[in-house]
Write a protein that holds these residues in place. Structure first.
Motif, PDB file in Angstrom:
ATOM      1  N   LYS B 188       0.852  -1.212   0.000  1.00 13.99           N
ATOM      2  CA  LYS B 188       0.000   0.000   0.000  1.00 13.99           C
ATOM      3  C   LYS B 188       0.881   1.254   0.000  1.00 13.99           C
ATOM      4  CE  LYS B 188      -4.139   2.049   1.520  1.00 13.99           C
ATOM      5  NZ  LYS B 188      -3.618   3.357   1.258  1.00 13.99           N
ATOM      6  N   ARG B 189       1.954   1.214   0.752  1.00 14.31           N
ATOM      7  CA  ARG B 189       2.875   2.359   0.781  1.00 14.31           C
ATOM      8  C   ARG B 189       3.482   2.599  -0.602  1.00 14.31           C
ATOM      9  NH1 ARG B 189       3.305   5.927   5.254  1.00 14.31           N
ATOM     10  NH2 ARG B 189       2.299   4.800   6.940  1.00 14.31           N
ATOM     11  N   LEU B 190       3.801   1.513  -1.291  1.00 13.89           N
ATOM     12  CA  LEU B 190       4.358   1.654  -2.648  1.00 13.89           C
ATOM     13  C   LEU B 190       3.365   2.348  -3.560  1.00 13.89           C
ATOM     14  CD1 LEU B 190       5.984  -1.857  -3.310  1.00 13.89           C
ATOM     15  CD2 LEU B 190       7.201   0.304  -3.064  1.00 13.89           C
ATOM     16  N   GLN B 191       2.111   1.936  -3.430  1.00 14.71           N
ATOM     17  CA  GLN B 191       1.052   2.553  -4.254  1.00 14.71           C
ATOM     18  C   GLN B 191       0.920   4.036  -3.928  1.00 14.71           C
ATOM     19  OE1 GLN B 191      -2.291  -0.043  -3.236  1.00 14.71           O
ATOM     20  NE2 GLN B 191      -2.471  -0.519  -5.422  1.00 14.71           N
ATOM     21  N   ASP B 192       0.861   4.332  -2.625  1.00 16.44           N
ATOM     22  CA  ASP B 192       0.659   5.724  -2.207  1.00 16.44           C
ATOM     23  C   ASP B 192       1.820   6.624  -2.632  1.00 16.44           C
ATOM     24  OD1 ASP B 192      -1.667   4.866  -1.112  1.00 16.44           O
ATOM     25  OD2 ASP B 192      -0.974   4.889   0.979  1.00 16.44           O
ATOM     26  N   ALA B 193       3.012   6.038  -2.692  1.00 18.88           N
ATOM     27  CA  ALA B 193       4.181   6.836  -3.085  1.00 18.88           C
ATOM     28  C   ALA B 193       4.375   6.836  -4.595  1.00 18.88           C
ATOM     29  CB  ALA B 193       5.427   6.294  -2.393  1.00 18.88           C
ATOM     30  N   ASP B 194       3.409   6.233  -5.293  1.00 17.10           N
ATOM     31  CA  ASP B 194       3.404   6.207  -6.756  1.00 17.10           C
ATOM     32  C   ASP B 194       4.609   5.471  -7.345  1.00 17.10           C
ATOM     33  OD1 ASP B 194       2.171   6.718  -9.165  1.00 17.10           O
ATOM     34  OD2 ASP B 194       3.306   8.553  -9.521  1.00 17.10           O
ATOM     35  N   GLN B 199       6.938  -4.025  -9.804  1.00 16.27           N
ATOM     36  CA  GLN B 199       8.315  -4.393  -9.456  1.00 16.27           C
ATOM     37  C   GLN B 199       8.393  -5.156  -8.125  1.00 16.27           C
ATOM     38  OE1 GLN B 199      11.147  -3.959 -11.284  1.00 16.27           O
ATOM     39  NE2 GLN B 199       9.750  -3.308 -12.913  1.00 16.27           N
ATOM     40  N   ALA B 200       7.309  -5.102  -7.349  1.00 15.95           N
ATOM     41  CA  ALA B 200       7.362  -5.690  -6.008  1.00 15.95           C
ATOM     42  C   ALA B 200       7.701  -7.182  -6.045  1.00 15.95           C
ATOM     43  CB  ALA B 200       6.050  -5.440  -5.275  1.00 15.95           C
ATOM     44  N   ALA B 201       6.917  -7.941  -6.814  1.00 15.30           N
ATOM     45  CA  ALA B 201       7.184  -9.384  -6.882  1.00 15.30           C
ATOM     46  C   ALA B 201       8.500  -9.654  -7.606  1.00 15.30           C
ATOM     47  CB  ALA B 201       6.028 -10.093  -7.577  1.00 15.30           C
ATOM     48  N   ILE B 202       8.789  -8.813  -8.618  1.00 14.60           N
ATOM     49  CA  ILE B 202      10.028  -9.016  -9.390  1.00 14.60           C
ATOM     50  C   ILE B 202      11.257  -8.881  -8.477  1.00 14.60           C
ATOM     51  CG2 ILE B 202      11.435  -8.098 -11.285  1.00 14.60           C
ATOM     52  CD1 ILE B 202       8.809  -7.176 -12.616  1.00 14.60           C
ATOM     53  N   THR B 203      11.158  -7.977  -7.497  1.00 14.67           N
ATOM     54  CA  THR B 203      12.262  -7.788  -6.546  1.00 14.67           C
ATOM     55  C   THR B 203      12.714  -9.135  -5.976  1.00 14.67           C
ATOM     56  OG1 THR B 203      11.275  -5.698  -5.875  1.00 14.67           O
ATOM     57  CG2 THR B 203      12.924  -6.618  -4.380  1.00 14.67           C
ATOM     58  N   ARG B 241      -4.909  -8.824  -6.534  1.00 13.91           N
ATOM     59  CA  ARG B 241      -6.063  -8.377  -5.770  1.00 13.91           C
ATOM     60  C   ARG B 241      -6.209  -6.850  -5.849  1.00 13.91           C
ATOM     61  NH1 ARG B 241      -6.167  -8.925   0.107  1.00 13.91           N
ATOM     62  NH2 ARG B 241      -4.211 -10.013  -0.121  1.00 13.91           N
ATOM     63  N   VAL B 242      -5.085  -6.176  -5.697  1.00 11.07           N
ATOM     64  CA  VAL B 242      -5.093  -4.709  -5.724  1.00 11.07           C
ATOM     65  C   VAL B 242      -4.121  -4.248  -6.804  1.00 11.07           C
ATOM     66  CG1 VAL B 242      -4.976  -2.639  -4.285  1.00 11.07           C
ATOM     67  CG2 VAL B 242      -5.198  -4.888  -3.206  1.00 11.07           C
ATOM     68  N   PRO B 243      -4.553  -4.278  -8.063  1.00  5.36           N
ATOM     69  CA  PRO B 243      -3.606  -3.923  -9.122  1.00  5.36           C
ATOM     70  C   PRO B 243      -3.067  -2.510  -8.918  1.00  5.36           C
ATOM     71  CG  PRO B 243      -5.674  -4.736 -10.034  1.00  5.36           C
ATOM     72  CD  PRO B 243      -5.903  -4.515  -8.580  1.00  5.36           C
ATOM     73  N   GLY B 244      -1.797  -2.390  -9.045  1.00  4.59           N
ATOM     74  CA  GLY B 244      -1.177  -1.082  -8.857  1.00  4.59           C
ATOM     75  C   GLY B 244      -1.107  -0.316 -10.168  1.00  4.59           C
ATOM     76  N   ARG B 245      -0.565   0.880 -10.057  1.00  3.10           N
ATOM     77  CA  ARG B 245      -0.384   1.683 -11.271  1.00  3.10           C
ATOM     78  C   ARG B 245       1.041   1.469 -11.779  1.00  3.10           C
ATOM     79  NH1 ARG B 245      -2.876   4.806  -7.618  1.00  3.10           N
ATOM     80  NH2 ARG B 245      -0.922   5.704  -6.908  1.00  3.10           N
ATOM     81  N   ARG B 246       1.211   1.828 -13.039  1.00  8.27           N
ATOM     82  CA  ARG B 246       2.560   1.799 -13.600  1.00  8.27           C
ATOM     83  C   ARG B 246       3.259   3.079 -13.163  1.00  8.27           C
ATOM     84  NH1 ARG B 246       5.615  -2.371 -15.700  1.00  8.27           N
ATOM     85  NH2 ARG B 246       4.177  -3.912 -16.472  1.00  8.27           N
ATOM     86  N   GLY B 247       3.623   3.106 -11.927  1.00  6.79           N
ATOM     87  CA  GLY B 247       4.231   4.324 -11.389  1.00  6.79           C
ATOM     88  C   GLY B 247       5.718   4.409 -11.681  1.00  6.79           C
ATOM     89  N   TYR B 248       6.408   5.084 -10.785  1.00  6.51           N
ATOM     90  CA  TYR B 248       7.834   5.381 -10.973  1.00  6.51           C
ATOM     91  C   TYR B 248       8.682   4.136 -10.730  1.00  6.51           C
ATOM     92  CZ  TYR B 248      12.293   7.783 -10.208  1.00  6.51           C
ATOM     93  OH  TYR B 248      13.600   8.198 -10.264  1.00  6.51           O
TER      94      TYR B 248
END
Lengths: 256, 382
Positions: B188-194, B199-203, B241-248
């Motif tokens: 959620k923090r990753l999403q909020d910080a755009d 990349q989360a799972a890829i990490t 479940r909570v698709p994120g945006r293609r952020g930074y």
């Protein structure tokens, strides 16, 4: 607990475990002093910052330092060491120096050498462990040194040597004590608290450890208590150069 | 009578252990200044640990990198700016961990292996949750409770039961539930910080690939095979479940910040004879893209150290690549010069030694190189 100190306290505890219930006093003197007590004249010594951690052992056996207790114990031990005097009252063997008068780089250097002392002292004590055959000759030829990096203190204060005191006091919580009593009734022993002090006198000119001693006790000793601290410090100071055990006196009253 | 009292005492031990003391998470940074006695003790121990790491020189001496990592953390946790302090530890192990007092450590070995800022942010976001949700304190309480239960069983039955040890600290990871909680709130923090949440799972796929390829066997959370698999599953589930945006993603900024670090890691590996690890890291063309071109020099060195059939030619090619793509990296000239000297290409060797001394006139091995040049017998003719 500072990681440096961890090693020396653990070695003393190991000595206690391997050697029985008492692991001190069994002080070591630098071989030059042993051969000729007047060979290394120490006219003055400074008590360096005392570092004693006091922790509480919880009912479940978790040991956590209580900073206010540590401060209290450090004050008690500091005063107790300063109480110990030679019978010849005109000679003050240990005096205090306000470490805030040190420059930041001097303070850092002092801290590094206090840490180094615990490492070297650990190694010196390691050779004393029962059954340890390595470095046996060091027991007779005690020549451990931390180098002359603290010479600046001699230059600054005109003091020959520094007395270092570190230790740990683990106090069982009341819940732990009760559990130990109950366990004992059922024939089950629970590990309880312990108290360890390690002291060393370092010649600032050479870094040689002139005297090294340790005292350890399991059970109810509490360095937060001034009387306990005084008695324990007196045991620690036995064999301190220039302060023969048989002449040891404890002066009551104000310190310094 | 005494038997009843004893049984009551033992029963109370179980009650103490079973009583779930609710530990509330921090709601804002102000709460970090108002600690319970129990928390104060655990914070003090954390402070001692912090001091020890600084005193023994474990902190990586690169202020620019330290500031960058802190900026990323502040972007993830803006309301805790000044309360969460990140430090880079000079250690090749794949690890990052949080202390109860808000100190978060990430190893150079971890930074060197990640690909971009979003991946680093994933790790930091995860660790930040450990602090805010007081996982250290919860873990301490669990250990205490487990120990009490073990003690009670021992007293009643006479059979010794070992409780969890304090050694199972944050450095080695928390319980499965707490780690999952950190994944979810960190995401959620990753999403909020755009940040680019893909990349989360890829990490963790990156880290797992490294652990498998290099056969890393370390006790740390981020180098443990089962824990990494768990993280991949957890973040894959979160992103479905909570698709994120293609952020930074921050790939370029990240590469710039860690390129020196990556080279240092390769040098460290070679210094301890781990040339196989360097070969594994650099022979995959996809992975090599993460490294600056100077890395080819280290690949050349790894081939040279392995010394199998064909490795001499491979090392020469790698040095040449490094010279072409990183012409200011002087070590490549020296290495290729020695390569040519050994393969009897003396004129080429002489040119490279000259170039090396021209670029590095104060090189500590200048006398050696001049000696090599003299032995080539080509200098008079030039």
């Amino acid at each position: 607990m500072a990681p440096f100190k961890f090693s020396v306290v653990r070695i003393v505890l190991l000595a206690l475990l391997l050697g029985g219930c008492t692991a001190g006093p069994g002080y070591k003197l630098h071989y030059t002093l042993k051969d000729d007590p007047k060979s290394r004249p120490i006219k003055s010594a400074v008590l360096l910052p005392v570092d004693v951690d006091v922790s509480e052992m919880s009912l479940g056996g978790i040991v956590e330092e209580v900073p206010e207790w540590s401060e209290q114990a450090e004050n008690n031990v500091r005063k107790a060491v300063l109480f110990v005097r030679d019978p010849d009252e005109n000679k003050v063997f240990v005096r205090q120096v306000d470490s805030s008068s040190l420059e930041p780089d001097e303070q850092k250097k002092l801290e590094e050498h206090l840490a180094l002392f615990t490492v070297v002292a650990s190694n010196a004590l390691w050779t004393e462990l029962p059954g340890n055959s390595a470095w046996q000759f060091k027991q007779e030829h005690f020549d451990y040194t931390i180098g002359d990096g603290m010479r600046f203190l001699k230059d600054k204060y005109d003091i020959d040597a520094g007395l270092i005191v570190v230790g740990e006091d683990v106090i069982s919580s009341s819940g732990r004590k009760t559990a130990a009593v109950v366990g004992a009734i059922f024939g089950v022993g629970l590990p309880m608290g312990y108290t360890v002090l390690v002291g060393g006198l370092v010649d600032f000119r050479t870094g040689d450890i002139l005297w090294l001693n340790h005292v350890v006790q399991t059970g109810s000793l509490d360095l937060r208590d001034a009387e306990d601290a005084r008695n324990f410090a007196r045991s620690l100071m036995s064999g301190y150069p220039g302060l023969p055990e048989q002449k040891l006196v404890v002066v009551s009253g104000e310190d310094g | 009578m005494i038997v009843h009292q004893l049984l009551y005492f033992i029963f109370s031990l179980f009650l103490v252990s079973c009583a779930a003391q609710s530990i509330k998470s921090f709601e804002d940074a102000n709460q970090t200044k108002n600690l319970s006695a129990e928390e104060s003790r655990i914070w003090h121990a954390s402070g001692e640990f912090d001091h020890g790491l600084v005193a023994n020189g474990s902190i990586y001496a690169d202020d620019r990198l330290q500031r960058y990592v802190q900026q990323v953390m502040d972007r993830l946790y803006p309301e805790y700016k000044g309360s969460i302090i990140v430090k880079v530890v000079d250690s090749p192990s794949l690890n990052a961990f949080a202390l109860p007092n808000g100190s978060i450590y990430i190893n150079t070995g971890m930074l060197a292996r990640l690909d971009n800022e979003a991946q680093m942010a994933t790790v930091l976001a995860h660790e930040g949750v450990h602090f805010i949700n007081k996982h250290g304190l919860k873990q301490r309480q669990n250990i205490e409770n487990n120990n009490i239960v073990s003690m009670g069983i021992t007293i009643v039955t006479g059979v010794p039961v070992l409780g969890q040890l304090m050694g199972a600290s944050s450095i080695y990871g928390f319980s499965r539930d707490l780690e999952r909680e950190s994944d979810a709130e960190g995401y959620k923090r990753l999403q909020d910080a755009d940040y680019d949440t893909s990349q989360a799972a890829i990490t963790f796929q990156y880290l797992l690939a490294e652990v498998e390829a290099l056969n890393i066997d370390e006790p740390y959370f981020f180098s443990s095979h089962p824990d990494l698999v768990e993280r991949i599953d957890s973040f894959t589930e979160l992103s479905s479940r909570v698709p994120g945006r293609r952020g930074y993603t921050g790939q370029r900024a990240y590469q710039e910040m860690v390129s020196d670090l990556r080279l240092e890691m390769l040098a460290d590996y070679l210094a301890v004879g781990k040339y196989q690890s360097v070969l594994l890291m650099l022979t995959n063309s996809n992975d090599f893209n993460r490294y600056p071109p100077e890395a080819k020099f280290y690949l050349g060195e790894a081939y040279r150290l392995r010394g199998e059939e064909g490795d001499r030619a491979r090392s020469g090619q790698a040095y040449q690549y490094a010279i072409v793509h990183a012409p200011q990296f002087v070590a490549s000239y020296r290495a290729l010069g020695i390569h040519y000297m050994k393969t009897e290409q003396l004129q080429k060797a002489e040119k490279l030694f000259s170039k090396y001394l021209e670029l590095a006139p104060d090189a500590p091995d200048r006398a050696y190189i001049e000696n090599y040049r003299a032995s080539l017998g080509t200098t008079k003719g030039d």
